[in-house]
Design an enzyme around this catalytic site. Structure first.
Site, short mmCIF file in Angstrom:
data_model
loop_
_atom_site.label_atom_id
_atom_site.label_comp_id
_atom_site.label_asym_id
_atom_site.label_seq_id
_atom_site.Cartn_x
_atom_site.Cartn_y
_atom_site.Cartn_z
N ILE A 1 -45.39 -14.82 -4.00
CA ILE A 1 -46.49 -14.11 -4.66
C ILE A 1 -47.51 -13.62 -3.65
O ILE A 1 -47.97 -12.47 -3.69
CB ILE A 1 -47.15 -15.02 -5.73
CG1 ILE A 1 -46.11 -15.47 -6.79
CG2 ILE A 1 -48.34 -14.32 -6.38
CD1 ILE A 1 -45.42 -14.37 -7.55
N SER B 1 -48.80 -17.35 -15.56
CA SER B 1 -47.46 -17.28 -14.95
C SER B 1 -46.75 -15.97 -15.29
O SER B 1 -47.19 -15.19 -16.15
CB SER B 1 -46.62 -18.44 -15.46
OG SER B 1 -46.25 -18.19 -16.81
N CYS B 2 -45.62 -15.77 -14.66
CA CYS B 2 -44.82 -14.56 -14.91
C CYS B 2 -44.43 -14.47 -16.39
O CYS B 2 -44.54 -13.39 -17.00
CB CYS B 2 -43.57 -14.57 -14.03
SG CYS B 2 -42.70 -16.15 -13.99
N ASN B 3 -43.96 -15.58 -16.96
CA ASN B 3 -43.54 -15.53 -18.37
C ASN B 3 -44.73 -15.32 -19.29
O ASN B 3 -44.65 -14.54 -20.25
CB ASN B 3 -42.82 -16.84 -18.74
CG ASN B 3 -41.38 -16.83 -18.27
OD1 ASN B 3 -40.64 -15.88 -18.51
ND2 ASN B 3 -40.98 -17.89 -17.58
N ARG C 1 -34.56 -17.40 -14.95
CA ARG C 1 -33.77 -17.41 -13.71
C ARG C 1 -33.85 -18.81 -13.08
O ARG C 1 -34.88 -19.48 -13.15
CB ARG C 1 -34.27 -16.32 -12.75
CG ARG C 1 -35.75 -16.41 -12.35
CD ARG C 1 -35.95 -17.31 -11.15
NE ARG C 1 -37.30 -17.40 -10.68
CZ ARG C 1 -38.11 -18.43 -10.91
NH1 ARG C 1 -37.73 -19.44 -11.67
NH2 ARG C 1 -39.31 -18.46 -10.36
N HIS D 1 -44.32 -23.17 -22.62
CA HIS D 1 -44.73 -21.77 -22.47
C HIS D 1 -45.64 -21.30 -23.61
O HIS D 1 -46.57 -20.52 -23.37
CB HIS D 1 -43.50 -20.87 -22.38
CG HIS D 1 -42.57 -21.27 -21.26
ND1 HIS D 1 -41.51 -22.13 -21.44
CD2 HIS D 1 -42.59 -20.95 -19.95
CE1 HIS D 1 -40.90 -22.30 -20.28
NE2 HIS D 1 -41.53 -21.62 -19.36
N GLY D 2 -45.35 -21.78 -24.83
CA GLY D 2 -46.18 -21.38 -25.98
C GLY D 2 -47.64 -21.79 -25.78
O GLY D 2 -48.55 -20.94 -25.86
N HIS E 1 -36.17 -13.07 -15.58
CA HIS E 1 -36.12 -13.80 -16.85
C HIS E 1 -35.80 -12.80 -17.97
O HIS E 1 -36.14 -11.62 -17.87
CB HIS E 1 -37.50 -14.39 -17.21
CG HIS E 1 -38.09 -15.29 -16.18
ND1 HIS E 1 -37.51 -16.46 -15.74
CD2 HIS E 1 -39.29 -15.22 -15.52
CE1 HIS E 1 -38.30 -17.06 -14.87
NE2 HIS E 1 -39.39 -16.33 -14.71
N GLN F 1 -39.89 -11.97 -12.28
CA GLN F 1 -40.81 -13.09 -12.04
C GLN F 1 -41.60 -12.97 -10.75
O GLN F 1 -42.72 -13.46 -10.65
CB GLN F 1 -40.02 -14.41 -12.05
CG GLN F 1 -39.17 -14.70 -10.82
CD GLN F 1 -37.86 -13.94 -10.77
OE1 GLN F 1 -37.50 -13.27 -11.72
NE2 GLN F 1 -37.13 -14.06 -9.67
#
Ligand code: NAD
Length: 338
Positions: free
Chosen positions: A12, A139-141, A168, A194-195, A220, A302
């Site tokens: 990153i 985060s990415c997600n 991934r 994640h939620g 992902h 990601q």
């Protein structure tokens, strides 16, 4: 010019450094690097001032021909703001250093939300970072889900979101990660974390997530089901909504893009640095309405989607430009318009 120090020059950090360098209102003060390795050589070749994160390894930098500009302590003192892109958990350990120098800082999504006053996504809650000193770019997600959910929530209301994240196994440089021949529930407990992370951006949103890890390093893929409060007249209205979003790349049926491999090929053909895809990649054909339920699939690179968000978070901390103004500059300078 905002002087930005990047502490942690890995996946990153190196991308954020290159993105900051492209901005008309910012400059890279330098990068904090721990190991004198090929990535340090690359930073030096790109003319970034290199600051040692670990003084005991300073001789190692000199041996490979890198003249250090100082230590990370110096970098923090000389910068107006720090982007901490160290591995998960190290950012929280670094926060007292930033506080000691009264230098504001961005942290990344691997940190707990408690590391900062605000969990940030430029599309969803830019304004909340304007009075903060410490901001976590999610985060990415969570970035991918926030960008997806924001326009839907604004236009139709999200009653409940359910997302399966096919993740991934690792980044391309993470040679030891896996699985190499499996599909692994990760975490096996449901719902996944994640939620709740999305709820750090949308506190009132009802969302459950499930995670799996698979043997790829590319991207992902999210399988999304959202129950809407108000049914759109036609699925084409939803497609049009996303076509108008700056950081959502809607993939038309004709394109022949059938997965992450073709998406990465597209990015490389387009001359994207490192083959990066900064946008959510949403398959138009997957957008399906069944009663109040919307279904679709999107891919998230990601290594890349959080990069423009870091740039916008720096401007949000400055408090001079709006979200739309900042995003427009970031999009134009990076070339976000595949
Ligand atoms: P990385 O391991 O690729 O890079 C981290 C860098 O920090 C490495 O170069 C490491 O040597 C260096 N470092 C370690 N300790 C340090 C210290 N004390 N001071 C300075 N540098 C130090 O990690 P990454 O993938 O870039 O992740 C960084 C952060 O970004 C994490 O919070 C992660 O969760 C988050 N993030 C990662 C991804 C991804 O897919 N890679 C996506 C979004 C967010």
């Amino acid at each position: 010019m905002l002087r930005v120090g990047i502490n942690g020059y890995g996946t990153i950090g190196k991308r954020v450094a290159d993105a900051v360098r492209k901005q008309p209102d910012m400059e890279v003060q330098g990068v904090g690097k721990r190991s004198p390795d090929y990535v340090a050589v690359n930073a030096d070749e790109r003319d970034y001032a290199v600051y040692a994160a670990d003084e005991s390894r300073a001789d190692g930098f000199r041996e490979i021909g890198i003249d250090l500009a100082g230590t990370v302590d110096d970098l923090v003192a000389e910068s107006d703001v720090i982007v901490d892109a160290t591995p998960s958990g190290v950012g929280a350990e670094n926060r007292p250093l930033y506080e000691r120098h009264e230098t504001p800082a961005l942290f990344q999504g691997g940190e707990d939300a408690t590391v900062a006053e605000v969990s940030f996504n430029a599309r969803a809650n830019y304004e909340e970072a304007e009075d903060a000193d410490y901001v976590r770019v999610v985060s990415c997600n969570t970035t991918g889900l926030s960008r997806f959910l924001a326009p839907l929530h604004e236009n139709y209301g999200v009653e409940k979101a359910r997302v399966t994240l096919v993740r991934r196994g690792g980044d391309p440089d993470q040679t030891g990660r896996g699985p190499i021949n499996d599909a692994v529930p990760d975490p096996v407990s449901i719902p996944s974390h994640h939620g709740p992370d999305v709820q750090t951006v949308f506190p009132e949103l009802d969302i459950d997530t499930v995670g799996l890890k698979v043997p790829t390093t590319m991207m992902h893929v999210h399988s999304v089901n959202v129950t809407l409060e108000e049914r759109p007249d036609d699925v084409e209205d939803v497609t049009e909504l996303y076509r108008n979003e700056d950081r959502v790349l809607t993939i038309p049926d004709y394109a022949g893009i059938d997965g992450a491999g073709t998406l990465k090929d597209l990015a490389q053909d387009a001359g994207r640095p490192r083959g990066d895809i900064w946008e959510n990649c949403l398959w138009e054909e997957s957008l399906t309405l069944q009663g109040q339920d919307l279904y679709c699939m999107q891919a998230i690179h990601q290594e890349a989607d959080v990069v423009p968000e870091n740039v916008d978070a720096l401007r949000a901390l400055e408090g001079e430009l709006s979200s739309a103004e900042s995003r427009a500059i970031t999009n134009e300078t990076l070339g976000i318009d595949l």
